[in-house]
Design a protein around this motif. Structure first.
Motif, PDB file in Angstrom:
ATOM      1  N   ALA A   1      38.743   1.243  71.842  1.00  0.00           N
ATOM      2  CA  ALA A   1      40.540   0.394  71.332  1.00  0.00           C
ATOM      3  C   ALA A   1      41.158   0.975  72.009  1.00  0.00           C
ATOM      4  O   ALA A   1      42.251   0.123  71.829  1.00  0.00           O
ATOM      5  N   GLU A   2      41.349   2.329  71.676  1.00  0.00           N
ATOM      6  CA  GLU A   2      43.440   2.522  72.342  1.00  0.00           C
ATOM      7  C   GLU A   2      43.470   2.743  73.424  1.00  0.00           C
ATOM      8  O   GLU A   2      44.369   2.942  73.829  1.00  0.00           O
TER       9      GLU A   2
ATOM     10  N   GLN B   1      47.101  -3.799  69.362  1.00  0.00           N
ATOM     11  CA  GLN B   1      47.210  -2.726  70.446  1.00  0.00           C
ATOM     12  C   GLN B   1      48.024  -1.723  69.252  1.00  0.00           C
ATOM     13  O   GLN B   1      47.323   0.124  68.983  1.00  0.00           O
TER      14      GLN B   1
ATOM     15  N   PRO C   1      39.930  -5.238  62.669  1.00  0.00           N
ATOM     16  CA  PRO C   1      41.201  -4.361  62.308  1.00  0.00           C
ATOM     17  C   PRO C   1      42.502  -4.417  61.220  1.00  0.00           C
ATOM     18  O   PRO C   1      42.992  -3.146  60.719  1.00  0.00           O
TER      19      PRO C   1
ATOM     20  N   TYR D   1      32.112  -5.493  70.530  1.00  0.00           N
ATOM     21  CA  TYR D   1      32.728  -7.337  71.099  1.00  0.00           C
ATOM     22  C   TYR D   1      31.287  -7.703  70.286  1.00  0.00           C
ATOM     23  O   TYR D   1      30.124  -7.915  70.777  1.00  0.00           O
TER      24      TYR D   1
ATOM     25  N   THR E   1      35.742  -5.167  64.835  1.00  0.00           N
ATOM     26  CA  THR E   1      34.903  -5.863  65.383  1.00  0.00           C
ATOM     27  C   THR E   1      35.619  -7.060  64.405  1.00  0.00           C
ATOM     28  O   THR E   1      35.772  -6.880  63.506  1.00  0.00           O
TER      29      THR E   1
ATOM     30  N   VAL F   1      41.896  -7.708  68.887  1.00  0.00           N
ATOM     31  CA  VAL F   1      42.847  -6.068  68.169  1.00  0.00           C
ATOM     32  C   VAL F   1      44.175  -6.022  69.022  1.00  0.00           C
ATOM     33  O   VAL F   1      44.587  -6.425  70.153  1.00  0.00           O
TER      34      VAL F   1
ATOM     35  N   HIS G   1      31.092  -3.125  74.210  1.00  0.00           N
ATOM     36  CA  HIS G   1      32.089  -1.992  73.699  1.00  0.00           C
ATOM     37  C   HIS G   1      33.307  -1.483  74.194  1.00  0.00           C
ATOM     38  O   HIS G   1      32.500  -1.780  75.870  1.00  0.00           O
TER      39      HIS G   1
ATOM     40  N   VAL H   1      45.679  -0.962  66.514  1.00  0.00           N
ATOM     41  CA  VAL H   1      45.428   0.033  66.656  1.00  0.00           C
ATOM     42  C   VAL H   1      46.252   1.627  67.251  1.00  0.00           C
ATOM     43  O   VAL H   1      45.226   2.918  66.507  1.00  0.00           O
TER      44      VAL H   1
ATOM     45  N   THR I   1      38.910  -7.725  78.455  1.00  0.00           N
ATOM     46  CA  THR I   1      38.872  -7.576  76.865  1.00  0.00           C
ATOM     47  C   THR I   1      39.487  -9.087  76.607  1.00  0.00           C
ATOM     48  O   THR I   1      40.827  -9.643  77.446  1.00  0.00           O
TER      49      THR I   1
ATOM     50  N   GLU J   1      35.894  -0.211  69.685  1.00  0.00           N
ATOM     51  CA  GLU J   1      35.935  -1.376  69.163  1.00  0.00           C
ATOM     52  C   GLU J   1      34.745  -2.158  69.850  1.00  0.00           C
ATOM     53  O   GLU J   1      34.215  -2.047  70.656  1.00  0.00           O
TER      54      GLU J   1
END
Length: 375
Positions: free
Chosen positions: A186-187, A154, A119, A172, A148, A152, A183, A157, A255, A170
């Protein structure tokens, strides 16, 4: 999970049959060589299969052209993802993370439409597009950003997704092998991780070797990874050092938002704190040290502050150089070295200060008393 399974942290793996001195075949290794994971032919095939499944679940398709801007230091993470992506997409290349201009030229030349990066690496690339390269991010035509390697942020992102006008997913990556095993979108900050296969990821209390049943009790939990697909790791539940906050009754793999234990995550790389201890103990004259990590701009910065026990070392460039060389031998992550002007003859324990708020501490039992426990 099998009740007879063994439990270990990553630093304990060499004592559980994964010794660097006796390992054979292709080895994934930490930069200092202290921890290795052998990949036999079957292990490598399984790792590539898991990575293909993770990329497909993340949204990579047969018409995509994938550029992987990740490290390959020891763990071959970027190369492994690129190899798997080549089977899923139309084309794939591993450029490495360094050299933003080279990354830009590669994306343009290959007409890449999927970028795999950390990120903060993507955020730094975006900043340079605007400030140095004078390129409109939309002109690159990215369809998908795959993040990855880091926790992250936010805000990052949302900003990167808007600037590139693209979807962000994302992956993992299992910290032991570097293989992507789950996965999430990510948003969506509350989204759980979706493992590519059942039984790869679990949750456990920070201070107990037991798996928490779903739905989970409220509190904190550490992610646990198991490797039924790997010959030597099968039968070991490995603590990842990554911690999630759980609300009562939650289901699915949460997460992680924090780290704990002997490894700290800096610029997408796991830095072993015990290795740092060992390296600095070998340099005469250090009475205390402090590691500080921050993220004031797009990338993590790390600084090692050192206090000497005698005045003759304070302005000694050779001694400061020895410390910098010890850090280079330990990790590819750049760590600045500063020397305190004051002298302290009495030794004191080292301190870790993470201004990002990610690392909870080195001792799990101490940290669990400071946070609500999971069960």
């Amino acid at each position: 999970m099998n009740a007879s399974i063994s439990w270990a942290t990553r630093e304990e793996l060499p004592r559980m049959g994964l010794s660097p001195a006796t390992a054979r075949g292709l080895l994934l290794t930490s930069p200092d060589g202290e921890t290795v994971v052998p990949f036999g032919d079957t292990d490598l095939a399984e790792a590539l299969g898991l990575t293909r499944e993770a990329l497909t679940a993340a949204g990579v398709t047969g018409g995509d052209r994938v550029v992987v801007a990740l490290n390959n230091d020891g763990d071959l993470g970027g190369a492994l993802i690129a190899q798997a992506a080549a089977d899923v997409a139309e084309a794939a290349v591993a450029t490495g993370p360094r050299g933003r201009m080279r990354l830009l030229r590669t994306l343009q030349a290959l007409r890449g439409n999927v970028l795999v990066a950390t990120p903060t690496g993507a955020a730094d690339f975006l900043a340079r597009l605007h400030l140095e390269f004078l390129v409109d991010p939309l002109d690159l035509g990215l369809r998908l950003l795959v993040f990855t390697g880091e926790i992250v942020d936010q805000r990052t992102v949302r900003h990167v997704a808007a600037e590139f006008d693209t979807r962000v997913v994302e992956l993992y990556a299992d910290p032991v092998t570097g293989v992507p095993v789950a996965h999430r979108d990510a948003e969506e900050p509350a989204a759980v991780l979706r493992p590519v296969r059942p039984g790869l990821l679990h949750c456990a209390p920070l201070d107990e070797d037991r798996v928490l049943p779903s739905p989970y009790p409220s509190g904190t939990a550490e992610l646990i990874v198991t490797h039924e697909w790997h010959d030597l790791l099968d039968g070991i539940a490995v603590r990842t050092g990554q911690v999630a906050h759980i609300t009562d009754g939650a289901t699915g793999i949460p997460t992680p938002w924090h780290t704990i234990g002997d490894h700290i995550l800096i610029r997408g790389r796991w830095v072993p704190l015990s290795g740092l201890d060992h390296a600095l103990r070998g340099i005469d004259g250090i009475s205390r040290w402090q590691l500080e990590i921050d993220r004031r701009g797009t990338l993590d910065t790390s600084t090692l502050g050192v206090t000497f026990n005698r005045p003759s070392l304070v302005n000694n460039g050779m001694w400061k150089g020895r410390i910098a060389q010890a850090l280079t031998a330990l990790t590819p992550v750049h760590i600045d070295v500063t020397v305190e002007e004051t002298v302290e003859e009495t030794s004191a324990p080292p301190t870790i200060t993470d201004h990002r708020g990610q690392h909870l501490g080195r001792d799990r039992k101490t940290s669990v008393r400071a946070h609500t426990t999971g069960g």
